[in-house]
Write a protein that holds these residues in place. Structure first.
Motif, short mmCIF file in Angstrom:
data_model
loop_
_atom_site.label_atom_id
_atom_site.label_comp_id
_atom_site.label_asym_id
_atom_site.label_seq_id
_atom_site.Cartn_x
_atom_site.Cartn_y
_atom_site.Cartn_z
N GLY A 17 -15.21 17.85 55.84
CA GLY A 17 -16.25 17.06 55.20
C GLY A 17 -16.14 15.58 55.46
N GLU A 18 -14.92 15.08 55.69
CA GLU A 18 -14.75 13.64 55.93
C GLU A 18 -15.56 13.17 57.13
OE1 GLU A 18 -10.85 14.89 53.98
OE2 GLU A 18 -12.36 15.75 55.29
N GLY A 127 -22.91 24.55 62.08
CA GLY A 127 -21.50 24.79 61.83
C GLY A 127 -21.27 25.69 60.66
N GLY A 128 -20.09 25.52 60.04
CA GLY A 128 -19.70 26.38 58.94
C GLY A 128 -19.48 25.65 57.64
N ILE A 129 -19.80 24.35 57.58
CA ILE A 129 -19.48 23.53 56.42
C ILE A 129 -20.62 23.54 55.42
CG2 ILE A 129 -18.83 21.22 55.64
CD1 ILE A 129 -17.61 20.71 58.38
N ASN A 130 -20.32 23.93 54.19
CA ASN A 130 -21.26 23.90 53.08
C ASN A 130 -21.25 22.52 52.42
OD1 ASN A 130 -22.18 26.79 52.86
ND2 ASN A 130 -19.99 27.12 52.66
N TYR A 131 -22.04 22.38 51.35
CA TYR A 131 -22.10 21.11 50.62
C TYR A 131 -21.38 21.27 49.29
CZ TYR A 131 -25.28 19.98 54.31
OH TYR A 131 -25.80 19.78 55.56
N SER A 132 -20.09 21.04 49.34
CA SER A 132 -19.26 21.11 48.14
C SER A 132 -17.99 20.31 48.38
CB SER A 132 -18.90 22.56 47.77
OG SER A 132 -17.91 23.06 48.63
N ALA A 133 -17.38 19.86 47.30
CA ALA A 133 -16.15 19.05 47.39
C ALA A 133 -14.99 19.83 47.98
CB ALA A 133 -15.78 18.52 46.01
N GLU A 134 -15.09 21.16 48.04
CA GLU A 134 -14.03 21.98 48.62
C GLU A 134 -13.79 21.68 50.10
OE1 GLU A 134 -14.50 26.16 46.19
OE2 GLU A 134 -15.90 25.71 47.82
N SER A 138 -9.37 15.57 50.05
CA SER A 138 -8.94 15.04 48.76
C SER A 138 -9.07 16.06 47.64
CB SER A 138 -9.74 13.78 48.42
OG SER A 138 -11.13 14.07 48.35
N TYR A 139 -9.76 17.17 47.90
CA TYR A 139 -9.91 18.23 46.90
C TYR A 139 -8.56 18.83 46.53
CZ TYR A 139 -11.98 22.44 44.74
OH TYR A 139 -12.34 23.44 43.88
N GLY A 140 -7.59 18.77 47.47
CA GLY A 140 -6.26 19.27 47.18
C GLY A 140 -5.88 20.45 48.04
N PRO A 141 -4.88 21.22 47.61
CA PRO A 141 -4.38 22.34 48.41
C PRO A 141 -5.42 23.41 48.72
CG PRO A 141 -2.86 21.82 46.61
CD PRO A 141 -4.10 21.05 46.36
N GLU A 142 -6.48 23.49 47.92
CA GLU A 142 -7.52 24.50 48.16
C GLU A 142 -8.66 23.99 49.04
OE1 GLU A 142 -7.14 27.68 47.18
OE2 GLU A 142 -5.17 26.95 46.56
N ALA A 143 -8.55 22.76 49.53
CA ALA A 143 -9.59 22.23 50.43
C ALA A 143 -9.64 23.06 51.70
CB ALA A 143 -9.29 20.77 50.76
N LYS A 144 -10.83 23.28 52.21
CA LYS A 144 -11.02 24.18 53.34
C LYS A 144 -10.95 23.43 54.67
CE LYS A 144 -14.02 27.14 50.53
NZ LYS A 144 -13.04 28.20 50.32
N GLN A 145 -10.37 24.09 55.67
CA GLN A 145 -10.35 23.59 57.04
C GLN A 145 -11.54 24.17 57.78
OE1 GLN A 145 -8.43 21.41 58.52
NE2 GLN A 145 -9.13 21.71 60.63
N ASP A 146 -12.42 23.29 58.29
CA ASP A 146 -13.68 23.80 58.84
C ASP A 146 -14.23 22.87 59.90
OD1 ASP A 146 -15.80 25.54 59.13
OD2 ASP A 146 -16.30 25.58 57.01
N TYR A 147 -15.30 23.33 60.59
CA TYR A 147 -15.84 22.61 61.74
C TYR A 147 -17.36 22.71 61.78
CZ TYR A 147 -11.00 22.95 63.29
OH TYR A 147 -9.63 22.88 63.35
N ALA A 148 -17.97 21.71 62.41
CA ALA A 148 -19.40 21.71 62.73
C ALA A 148 -19.59 20.85 63.96
CB ALA A 148 -20.22 21.18 61.56
N VAL A 149 -20.81 20.82 64.48
CA VAL A 149 -21.12 19.94 65.61
C VAL A 149 -22.39 19.15 65.31
CG1 VAL A 149 -19.99 21.25 67.43
CG2 VAL A 149 -22.33 21.85 66.76
N ARG A 150 -22.41 17.95 65.82
CA ARG A 150 -23.61 17.11 65.85
C ARG A 150 -24.13 17.13 67.28
NH1 ARG A 150 -25.52 12.05 67.16
NH2 ARG A 150 -26.84 11.01 65.61
N VAL A 151 -25.40 17.43 67.46
CA VAL A 151 -25.95 17.54 68.81
C VAL A 151 -27.21 16.72 68.96
CG1 VAL A 151 -24.94 19.80 69.29
CG2 VAL A 151 -27.19 19.67 68.23
N GLU A 152 -27.34 16.11 70.12
CA GLU A 152 -28.56 15.44 70.54
C GLU A 152 -28.92 15.98 71.91
OE1 GLU A 152 -28.82 11.00 69.33
OE2 GLU A 152 -26.70 11.37 69.76
N GLY A 153 -30.21 15.97 72.23
CA GLY A 153 -30.63 16.43 73.54
C GLY A 153 -31.62 17.58 73.45
N PRO A 154 -31.91 18.21 74.58
CA PRO A 154 -32.94 19.26 74.62
C PRO A 154 -32.69 20.43 73.69
CG PRO A 154 -32.38 18.53 76.84
CD PRO A 154 -31.40 17.88 75.92
N ILE A 155 -31.41 20.73 73.37
CA ILE A 155 -31.13 21.89 72.52
C ILE A 155 -31.68 21.69 71.12
CG2 ILE A 155 -28.88 21.08 71.69
CD1 ILE A 155 -29.88 24.69 72.68
#
Length: 414
Positions: A17-18, A127-134, A138-155
């Protein structure tokens, strides 16, 4: 609708999320005409309120905004929270909202699990990131490790057209006799900064994402890394992983070691012996819950999206991934995954796999028969056509008051 490989894109990996939320919020703030946002989970916490704020500001300056939330994942937003958006002109829909039974949610399967944002026809996020503090560390040990992409262009245009085609009353559902399977799209002119948007639905694209994984494993020559939060795939994908490892490909699988749901690890562990004896390297991510859905092959192929490799994502849910053919992006993702493997993972060996007892052997046989036949079985499960329920703007105070207070000439119905 069918998408094709597009050249000339700019693709940025966003971790957690950062990185993700500031990029999304900035893009919404710069929108000139339209914002379309889909997500599985939107919580009314600090992250959810921040998204609410940027959407509200965009709507008030005249930007057309459409939001689609899943009726299971985002069922607890308050009326006040929603009404502020709809009152500003945001089109706010729920995918398949259903009433609770004895206080329990009944809409467990066939969820809208995509996480997509499209701003105008200039920038998109997948990507796979929802909209939540998890999703913030900084959420703590239960914070999720996740990824998304930002894309520009014809796609981006392909993603936008997909969204527009799936708005209500745009595309009639196909009958079962009209459905057809799509082959995994070939990249006939491989190059740099190419992208292909793929999705899974319950109509004509039921196994598109899985087919791209299978094709990737068949074509791999040196290395495959799959990092997936909920790993319990079909037999075909397990078989392809085993075959790739047996022909000398370094196949690394990263799964949850500190799962957000204990059953996730139990399911993955049932597959350890099968994978290990074939040469697949299995790693448990131990730092915090893994929520990512990413993979890469050799030095050019990668994917980021919402699709897990489990029965729900592969056979029931609505999902979306971006397939990426780009050496720079591939290297960025590889460096990230090699880093978490080295720092935060424990490699699974035979001592960590379930012991070879008759009971575990019997469980393994049941599991593999289930995996082999699940895609066919799920087609026979009771299904319904999910509704898209639009939330109406709140009535103006004077109209609401007239509805509540009967006048002298009005009749009160019993």
């Amino acid at each position: 609708m069918k998408c094709h490989w597009r050249e000339g894109n700019r693709i940025q990996l966003l971790e957690n999320g950062e990185n993700y939320y500031p990029a999304v919020f900035e893009a919404i703030g710069q929108a000139k005409q339209k914002v379309i946002l889909e997500t599985f989970i939107w919580f009314e916490d600090e992250v959810g309120r921040a998204l609410h704020h940027v959407l509200l500001n965009a709507a008030r300056r005249g930007i057309s905004i459409e939001v689609l939330l899943d009726g299971y994942g985002s069922a607890d937003l308050s009326e006040t929270f929603i009404n502020a958006l709809t009152d500003a002109g945001v089109v706010f829909r729920y995918y398949d909202p259903r009433p609770r039974l004895f206080g329990m949610r009944t809409n467990l399967f066939r969820r809208m699990h995509r996480k997509i944002v499209v701003i105008d026809n200039s920038v998109a996020f997948v990507g796979g990131i929802n909209y939540s503090a998890e999703h913030v560390t900084s959420y703590g040990p239960e914070a999720k490790q996740d990824y998304a992409v930002r894309v520009e262009g014809p796609i981006v245009e392909d993603i936008l057209q997909f969204e527009l085609a799936n708005l209500p009353q745009q595309t009639p559902a196909r009958r079962w006799w009209q459905r057809r399977h799509h082959r995994a799209e070939d990249n006939r002119r491989p190059g740099e900064a190419q992208a292909l948007f793929v999705w899974r639905d319950n109509d004509s694209h039921r196994d598109d994402i899985e087919r791209h994984y299978l094709k990737m494993l068949t074509q791999a020559k040196r290395e495959v890394i799959i990092a997936n939060a909920y790993f319990f795939p079909g037999y075909r994908l397990l078989h392809a992983m085993r075959n790739a490892a047996r022909r000398g490909v370094s196949v690394k699988l990263v799964v949850q070691g500190e799962p957000d749901m204990p059953i996730v690890k139990v399911g993955a562990e049932l597959l350890y012996n099968y994978l290990l004896k074939s040469g697949v390297q299995v790693y448990e991510y131990r730092r915090r819950p893994l929520h990512g859905k990413v993979a890469l092959m050799d030095d050019h192929w990668a994917t980021v999206g919402s699709s897990n490799l489990d029965p729900l994502s592969l056979s029931l849910n609505l999902e979306a991934n971006l397939i990426i053919h780009d050496r720079d992006f591939n290297q960025t993702l590889r460096d990230n995954l090699h880093g978490i493997i080295a720092r935060d993972c424990q490699r699974v060996d035979e001592s960590m796999a379930p012991k070879r007892t008759w009971w575990n052997l019997a469980k393994g046989v049941v599991v593999f028969h289930f995996l082999r036949h699940f895609p066919a079985m799920v087609g026979w499960l009771p299904a319904h056509t999910p509704n898209l329920a639009q939330m109406n703007p709140p009535a103006p105070p004077e109209i609401a008051a007239q509805d509540r207070i009967p006048t002298e000439n009005s009749q009160v119905k019993p």
